[in-house]
Design an enzyme around this catalytic site. Structure first.
Site, PDB file in Angstrom:
ATOM      1  N   LYS A 115      16.975 -21.230  39.977  1.00 12.62           N
ATOM      2  CA  LYS A 115      15.740 -21.687  39.305  1.00 12.62           C
ATOM      3  C   LYS A 115      16.033 -21.955  37.828  1.00 12.62           C
ATOM      4  CE  LYS A 115      12.606 -20.875  42.801  1.00 12.62           C
ATOM      5  NZ  LYS A 115      12.987 -19.901  43.805  1.00 12.62           N
ATOM      6  N   LYS A 194      18.690 -27.790  49.271  1.00 15.29           N
ATOM      7  CA  LYS A 194      17.899 -26.903  50.138  1.00 15.29           C
ATOM      8  C   LYS A 194      16.442 -27.350  50.146  1.00 15.29           C
ATOM      9  CE  LYS A 194      15.505 -22.610  49.339  1.00 15.29           C
ATOM     10  NZ  LYS A 194      14.714 -22.237  50.480  1.00 15.29           N
ATOM     11  N   LYS A 197       9.686 -25.503  48.927  1.00 16.07           N
ATOM     12  CA  LYS A 197       8.369 -25.863  48.375  1.00 16.07           C
ATOM     13  C   LYS A 197       8.474 -26.100  46.880  1.00 16.07           C
ATOM     14  CE  LYS A 197       6.399 -22.480  51.327  1.00 16.07           C
ATOM     15  NZ  LYS A 197       7.055 -21.268  50.810  1.00 16.07           N
TER      16      LYS A 197
HETATM   17  P1  ADP Z   1      10.467 -22.096  49.788  1.00 13.71           P
HETATM   18  O1  ADP Z   1      11.878 -22.094  49.265  1.00 13.71           O
HETATM   19  O2  ADP Z   1      10.123 -23.368  50.408  1.00 13.71           O
HETATM   20  O3  ADP Z   1       9.453 -21.643  48.766  1.00 13.71           O
HETATM   21  P2  ADP Z   1      10.204 -19.508  50.908  1.00 13.71           P
HETATM   22  O4  ADP Z   1      11.011 -19.033  49.763  1.00 13.71           O
HETATM   23  O5  ADP Z   1       8.760 -19.118  50.953  1.00 13.71           O
HETATM   24  O6  ADP Z   1      10.379 -21.075  50.970  1.00 13.71           O
HETATM   25  O7  ADP Z   1      10.917 -19.117  52.247  1.00 13.71           O
HETATM   26  C1  ADP Z   1      10.285 -18.599  53.376  1.00 13.71           C
HETATM   27  C2  ADP Z   1      11.318 -18.414  54.471  1.00 13.71           C
HETATM   28  O8  ADP Z   1      11.808 -19.688  54.887  1.00 13.71           O
HETATM   29  C3  ADP Z   1      12.547 -17.626  54.025  1.00 13.71           C
HETATM   30  O9  ADP Z   1      12.975 -16.783  55.060  1.00 13.71           O
HETATM   31  C4  ADP Z   1      13.577 -18.672  53.763  1.00 13.71           C
HETATM   32  O10 ADP Z   1      14.885 -18.218  53.937  1.00 13.71           O
HETATM   33  C5  ADP Z   1      13.223 -19.715  54.799  1.00 13.71           C
HETATM   34  N1  ADP Z   1      13.627 -21.024  54.290  1.00 13.71           N
HETATM   35  C6  ADP Z   1      13.093 -21.670  53.240  1.00 13.71           C
HETATM   36  N2  ADP Z   1      13.702 -22.830  53.028  1.00 13.71           N
HETATM   37  C7  ADP Z   1      14.671 -22.919  53.983  1.00 13.71           C
HETATM   38  C8  ADP Z   1      15.651 -23.901  54.285  1.00 13.71           C
HETATM   39  N3  ADP Z   1      15.746 -25.003  53.579  1.00 13.71           N
HETATM   40  N4  ADP Z   1      16.492 -23.666  55.324  1.00 13.71           N
HETATM   41  C9  ADP Z   1      16.395 -22.529  56.056  1.00 13.71           C
HETATM   42  N5  ADP Z   1      15.484 -21.580  55.825  1.00 13.71           N
HETATM   43  C10 ADP Z   1      14.627 -21.755  54.794  1.00 13.71           C
END
Ligand code: ADP
Ligand code: TRP
Length: 314
Positions: A115, A194, A197
């Site tokens: 970040k 990756k 959100k």
């Molecule tokens: P974001 O990065 O979109 O905010 P979160 O941090 O809320 O998502 O992640 C929620 C769950 O989804 C976590 O277990 C995370 O490892 C999984 N996750 C998020 N993005 C990915 C991705 N690109 N590939 C695989 N798993 C993901």
């Protein structure tokens, strides 16, 4: 042999709409096994505050994410679905765990460093984020945490904090294991990074047909002639790889055709779930969260009582 039922817990942040990375990385692995465990699924709304500063969106996203949980088939009678902020035990234990780890240790966290590299505001919440996550996990004596690959380090950090606590105050907290599906890995977003959100590169799980079309058509592809790896990496979540390989061979040089097929495959997968989701009301969601909050608190308060006793605040 112990016949004790193991505990499963995961959480997702209501920082935006769920995307297919969240589904295949975390929700689907949870869905596949949750009935064999005592299961907890949390809406990590305090975590979302590290990036989201819009009360109306936070409220809406929170209701939406629970609606998503229910639409993908989770049965609220078999899993405790709850909101982090409904249980202040998380805040208290997070503080205690913050006191177990050092600043240089937290500075090494990939998610924090990523970040920073993206020049997102390095607020203190973002910095201590892993200890709030550790508290989410250990309050429920969790054995297993299904997450995506990007979260591996957070579970390791949880074990570190647990180890430090137990060595200092005596065996009190349970060290969890991550459950990460190798076959899924890190799902790339439309820009090849990756999918997240926070990076505006998502394919929304419950997007409208045109949102899905727009996202898929915007996936960046490598130079002409090669297989479009970013498209393929997403496509293999929806179709057998064997079949896909020959389709992508045939489509070599015609990325548009592969993207159109991916759109059709996503639609086929999501449309029945979308229909189910449209029948779930805000009232249904609030009911689920209310009952989840009570169940969660009844478990976490016991763990917190032992922690307070161990540290001398009782
Ligand atoms: P974001 O990065 O979109 O905010 P979160 O941090 O809320 O998502 O992640 C929620 C769950 O989804 C976590 O277990 C995370 O490892 C999984 N996750 C998020 N993005 C990915 C991705 N690109 N590939 C695989 N798993 C993901
Ligand atoms: N940090 C996780 C993520 O961004 C979300 C989360 C918060 C979580 N608390 C948790 C995941 C507890 C697993 C267990 O994906």
């Amino acid at each position: 042999m112990s016949t004790e039922i193991k505990r499963l817990l995961t959480g997702l942040q209501p920082s935006g709409n769920l995307h297919i990375g969240n589904y295949f990385g975390a929700l689907k692995p949870f869905l596949d096994i949750y009935e064999n465990y005592e299961s907890y699924l949390m809406v990590a709304d305090y975590h979302a505050l590290t990036s989201l500063r819009d009360p109306e969106s936070l409220r809406r996203n929170t209701l939406n994410i629970v609606r998503d949980y229910l639409a993908v088939g989770l049965d609220p009678d078999k899993v405790v679905i709850f909101r982090q902020s409904d249980n202040q035990d998380h805040m208290e234990l997070a503080w205690i765990l913050n006191c177990m780890v050092t600043v240089p240790f937290l500075q090494q966290a990939h998610s924090y460093k990523d970040k920073l590299a993206k020049e997102l505001e390095p607020n203190v919440g973002l910095f201590t984020y892993p200890m709030l996550q550790a508290s989410d996990i250990v309050l429920y004596n969790t054995d297993l945490v299904p997450v995506g690959e990007d979260q591996r380090q957070h579970i390791e950090y949880t074990r570190e904090a647990v180890g430090k606590f137990n060595r200092t105050f005596g065996e009190t907290l349970k060290a969890p294991q991550e459950m990460i599906l190798k076959s899924v890995g890190i799902i790339p977003g439309t820009d090849g990074e990756k999918m997240s959100k926070s990076y505006k590169n998502t394919i929304p799980l419950f997007g409208t047909t045109s949102e899905i079309e727009k996202a898929v058509m915007s996936i960046v592809t490598d130079s002409q002639g090669e297989r479009p790896e970013n498209v393929y990496a997403i496509h293999k979540l929806f179709r057998q790889e064997k079949e896909l390989e020959s389709i992508y061979d045939e489509n070599r040089g015609r990325y548009g055709d592969s993207k159109k097929l991916l759109i059709a495959d996503i639609e086929k997968f999501i449309s029945p779930l979308r229909e189910k989701r449209s029948l779930i009301t805000d009232e249904d969601v609030k009911e689920v969260l209310k009952s989840g909050a009570e169940k969660a608190k009844s478990v976490s308060s016991k763990t917190l009582a032992t922690v307070r006793k161990a540290i001398g605040i009782d």
